[in-house]
Design a protein around this motif. Structure first.
Motif, PDB file in Angstrom:
ATOM      1  N   THR A  95     -13.314 -11.887  -1.832  1.00 14.21           N
ATOM      2  CA  THR A  95     -12.220 -12.013  -0.757  1.00 14.21           C
ATOM      3  C   THR A  95     -12.172 -10.561  -0.440  1.00 14.21           C
ATOM      4  OG1 THR A  95     -10.636 -11.241  -2.540  1.00 14.21           O
ATOM      5  CG2 THR A  95     -10.929 -13.748  -1.947  1.00 14.21           C
ATOM      6  N   LEU A  96     -11.482 -10.027   0.572  1.00 11.32           N
ATOM      7  CA  LEU A  96     -11.229  -8.847   0.981  1.00 11.32           C
ATOM      8  C   LEU A  96     -10.661  -7.839  -0.014  1.00 11.32           C
ATOM      9  CD1 LEU A  96     -11.294  -6.784   3.387  1.00 11.32           C
ATOM     10  CD2 LEU A  96      -9.196  -7.457   4.050  1.00 11.32           C
ATOM     11  N   LYS A  97      -9.416  -8.574  -0.821  1.00 12.63           N
ATOM     12  CA  LYS A  97      -8.998  -7.855  -2.006  1.00 12.63           C
ATOM     13  C   LYS A  97      -9.807  -7.464  -2.876  1.00 12.63           C
ATOM     14  CE  LYS A  97      -4.713  -7.709  -4.719  1.00 12.63           C
ATOM     15  NZ  LYS A  97      -3.461  -8.571  -4.964  1.00 12.63           N
ATOM     16  N   GLU A  98     -10.708  -8.356  -3.424  1.00 11.93           N
ATOM     17  CA  GLU A  98     -11.663  -8.240  -4.326  1.00 11.93           C
ATOM     18  C   GLU A  98     -12.734  -7.265  -3.791  1.00 11.93           C
ATOM     19  OE1 GLU A  98     -12.143 -12.719  -6.341  1.00 11.93           O
ATOM     20  OE2 GLU A  98     -13.280 -12.278  -4.678  1.00 11.93           O
ATOM     21  N   LEU A  99     -13.063  -7.025  -2.546  1.00 15.07           N
ATOM     22  CA  LEU A  99     -14.031  -6.057  -2.276  1.00 15.07           C
ATOM     23  C   LEU A  99     -13.418  -4.649  -2.524  1.00 15.07           C
ATOM     24  CD1 LEU A  99     -16.620  -5.077  -0.494  1.00 15.07           C
ATOM     25  CD2 LEU A  99     -15.286  -5.161   1.318  1.00 15.07           C
ATOM     26  N   VAL A 100     -12.123  -4.551  -2.024  1.00 15.21           N
ATOM     27  CA  VAL A 100     -11.452  -3.266  -1.941  1.00 15.21           C
ATOM     28  C   VAL A 100     -11.179  -2.685  -3.194  1.00 15.21           C
ATOM     29  CG1 VAL A 100      -9.160  -1.971  -1.070  1.00 15.21           C
ATOM     30  CG2 VAL A 100     -10.463  -3.569   0.422  1.00 15.21           C
ATOM     31  N   GLY A 101     -10.943  -3.892  -4.195  1.00 11.19           N
ATOM     32  CA  GLY A 101     -10.405  -3.417  -5.686  1.00 11.19           C
ATOM     33  C   GLY A 101     -11.587  -3.070  -6.416  1.00 11.19           C
ATOM     34  N   LEU A 102     -12.859  -3.351  -6.045  1.00 11.47           N
ATOM     35  CA  LEU A 102     -14.101  -3.099  -6.891  1.00 11.47           C
ATOM     36  C   LEU A 102     -14.037  -1.612  -7.804  1.00 11.47           C
ATOM     37  CD1 LEU A 102     -17.124  -4.390  -4.792  1.00 11.47           C
ATOM     38  CD2 LEU A 102     -16.228  -5.521  -6.818  1.00 11.47           C
ATOM     39  N   GLN A 103     -13.691  -0.574  -6.976  1.00 10.34           N
ATOM     40  CA  GLN A 103     -13.599   0.621  -7.838  1.00 10.34           C
ATOM     41  C   GLN A 103     -12.438   1.137  -7.634  1.00 10.34           C
ATOM     42  OE1 GLN A 103     -17.706   2.129  -6.190  1.00 10.34           O
ATOM     43  NE2 GLN A 103     -18.042   2.418  -8.076  1.00 10.34           N
ATOM     44  N   ALA A 104     -11.391   0.674  -7.333  1.00  8.50           N
ATOM     45  CA  ALA A 104      -9.845   0.854  -6.928  1.00  8.50           C
ATOM     46  C   ALA A 104      -9.493   1.817  -8.235  1.00  8.50           C
ATOM     47  CB  ALA A 104      -8.910   0.242  -6.687  1.00  8.50           C
ATOM     48  N   LYS A 105      -8.828   3.081  -7.912  1.00  7.67           N
ATOM     49  CA  LYS A 105      -8.370   3.694  -9.110  1.00  7.67           C
ATOM     50  C   LYS A 105      -7.383   3.167  -9.643  1.00  7.67           C
ATOM     51  CE  LYS A 105      -6.749   8.545 -10.284  1.00  7.67           C
ATOM     52  NZ  LYS A 105      -6.376   9.776  -9.804  1.00  7.67           N
ATOM     53  N   LEU A 122      -4.887  -9.815   5.174  1.00  7.41           N
ATOM     54  CA  LEU A 122      -6.031 -10.550   5.362  1.00  7.41           C
ATOM     55  C   LEU A 122      -6.639 -10.485   3.891  1.00  7.41           C
ATOM     56  CD1 LEU A 122      -7.884  -8.812   8.554  1.00  7.41           C
ATOM     57  CD2 LEU A 122      -6.762 -11.207   8.090  1.00  7.41           C
ATOM     58  N   ALA A 123      -5.609 -10.027   2.896  1.00  7.22           N
ATOM     59  CA  ALA A 123      -6.332  -9.647   1.729  1.00  7.22           C
ATOM     60  C   ALA A 123      -6.941 -10.825   0.768  1.00  7.22           C
ATOM     61  CB  ALA A 123      -5.116  -9.006   0.893  1.00  7.22           C
ATOM     62  N   ASP A 124      -6.494 -12.074   1.243  1.00  5.39           N
ATOM     63  CA  ASP A 124      -7.205 -13.100   0.306  1.00  5.39           C
ATOM     64  C   ASP A 124      -8.070 -13.957   1.381  1.00  5.39           C
ATOM     65  OD1 ASP A 124      -5.412 -12.637  -1.617  1.00  5.39           O
ATOM     66  OD2 ASP A 124      -3.610 -13.793  -0.904  1.00  5.39           O
ATOM     67  N   ARG A 125      -8.438 -13.415   2.373  1.00  7.80           N
ATOM     68  CA  ARG A 125      -9.568 -13.888   3.093  1.00  7.80           C
ATOM     69  C   ARG A 125     -11.025 -13.785   2.619  1.00  7.80           C
ATOM     70  NH1 ARG A 125      -8.051 -14.461   8.625  1.00  7.80           N
ATOM     71  NH2 ARG A 125     -10.316 -14.413   9.263  1.00  7.80           N
ATOM     72  N   SER A 126     -11.872 -14.833   2.725  1.00  4.27           N
ATOM     73  CA  SER A 126     -13.265 -14.557   2.419  1.00  4.27           C
ATOM     74  C   SER A 126     -13.797 -13.668   3.415  1.00  4.27           C
ATOM     75  CB  SER A 126     -14.074 -15.804   2.305  1.00  4.27           C
ATOM     76  OG  SER A 126     -15.561 -15.652   2.448  1.00  4.27           O
ATOM     77  N   LEU A 127     -14.588 -12.352   2.912  1.00  5.78           N
ATOM     78  CA  LEU A 127     -15.153 -11.740   3.574  1.00  5.78           C
ATOM     79  C   LEU A 127     -16.095 -12.381   4.860  1.00  5.78           C
ATOM     80  CD1 LEU A 127     -16.324  -9.001   1.142  1.00  5.78           C
ATOM     81  CD2 LEU A 127     -14.538  -8.734   2.664  1.00  5.78           C
ATOM     82  N   LEU A 128     -16.439 -13.709   4.590  1.00  2.00           N
ATOM     83  CA  LEU A 128     -17.511 -14.089   5.505  1.00  2.00           C
ATOM     84  C   LEU A 128     -16.851 -14.709   6.689  1.00  2.00           C
ATOM     85  CD1 LEU A 128     -19.582 -16.269   2.988  1.00  2.00           C
ATOM     86  CD2 LEU A 128     -20.148 -14.037   3.840  1.00  2.00           C
ATOM     87  N   THR A 129     -15.523 -14.672   6.568  1.00  2.00           N
ATOM     88  CA  THR A 129     -14.445 -15.223   7.586  1.00  2.00           C
ATOM     89  C   THR A 129     -14.103 -14.083   8.793  1.00  2.00           C
ATOM     90  OG1 THR A 129     -12.544 -15.229   6.619  1.00  2.00           O
ATOM     91  CG2 THR A 129     -13.808 -17.145   6.183  1.00  2.00           C
TER      92      THR A 129
END
Length: 234
Positions: A95-105, A122-129
């Motif tokens: 999801t978008l939130k998972e991507l942004v959170g990968l290295q979040a402080k 858009l935070a819970d949307r799949s990146l593919l969409t």
């Protein structure tokens, strides 16, 4: 979003990459938004990759703080330096939130990064969409969420609507005013003149000028480097 409280500098000494860069030495000014400009093929992306540790130069060294960048573990670099490449691979099913959170402080920096790029809905949307522009905003939010004192962005304004370009640039200026050191490559010279505190001008792999925008964007340099007759008013 607060910057890392540790003051740290990023510099290059004699950095050379065959057919791309020639003996470049520089120090990224602290507390300033620095634009790296130059025509296509001038070495902007290669320089940024070297500064980020994504590309090892053929000779010369990059220094982060008092040590060499190449001597630091990737996890250690990530505490002080974040890097946005021109393209970001899309992790399958994230999801978008998972991507942004990968290295979040922290959760706070994650939330701030999503808000800056207006991505909360858009935070819970799949990146593919997502559209290409939405993915770009997500990639930018990912590096903002690291909240590092040094930030390197390769063409972050590409694929962004004017609204998001302005939001991002305003945020970067505030981060520099809070003590951050930020460099970005860009082609839009009028945006470089308006928003950047300093510019580094590359031409045929050489750093030919560095300084305040109006000192760099002179008619003579624009004609020599870009092949156009133009100038910028103060």
């Amino acid at each position: 979003m607060k910057q890392n409280s540790i003051e740290i500098s990023l510099s290059a000494e004699g950095v050379t990459v065959k057919n791309a860069l020639t003996a470049i030495s520089l120090e990224l000014p602290r507390g300033q938004l620095t634009g790296i400009i130059g025509p296509n093929g001038s070495g902007k992306t290669t320089l940024l990759r070297c500064l980020a540790g994504d590309r090892k130069p053929d000779s010369g060294h990059i220094h982060l703080g008092e040590g060499r960048l190449e001597d630091l573990r990737i996890s250690e670099r990530a505490k002080f330096l974040a890097y946005l490449p021109q393209t970001t691979p899309i992790p399958f099913a994230f999801t978008l939130k998972e991507l942004v959170g990968l290295q979040a402080k922290s959760a706070d920096t994650l939330a701030t990064a999503l808000a800056v790029m207006e991505l909360e809905s858009l935070a819970d949307r799949s990146l593919l969409t997502l559209s290409g522009g939405e993915r770009q905003r997500g990639a930018i939010a990912r590096v903002l969420a690291q909240a590092t004192p040094v930030l390197l962005l390769d063409e972050p304004l590409a694929h962004l609507d004017l609204r998001y370009q302005k939001r991002l640039l305003e945020f970067l200026v505030k981060q520099c005013q809070a003590g951050g050191s930020i460099a970005l490559t860009l082609h839009e010279l009028r945006l470089a003149q308006k928003w950047c505190d300093s510019l580094m001008l590359l031409h045929q792999g050489e750093l030919i000028a560095q300084g305040a925008p109006l000192d760099i964007l002179t008619p003579d340099r624009l004609e020599t480097v870009f092949g156009v007759e133009a100038g910028f008013a103060s």
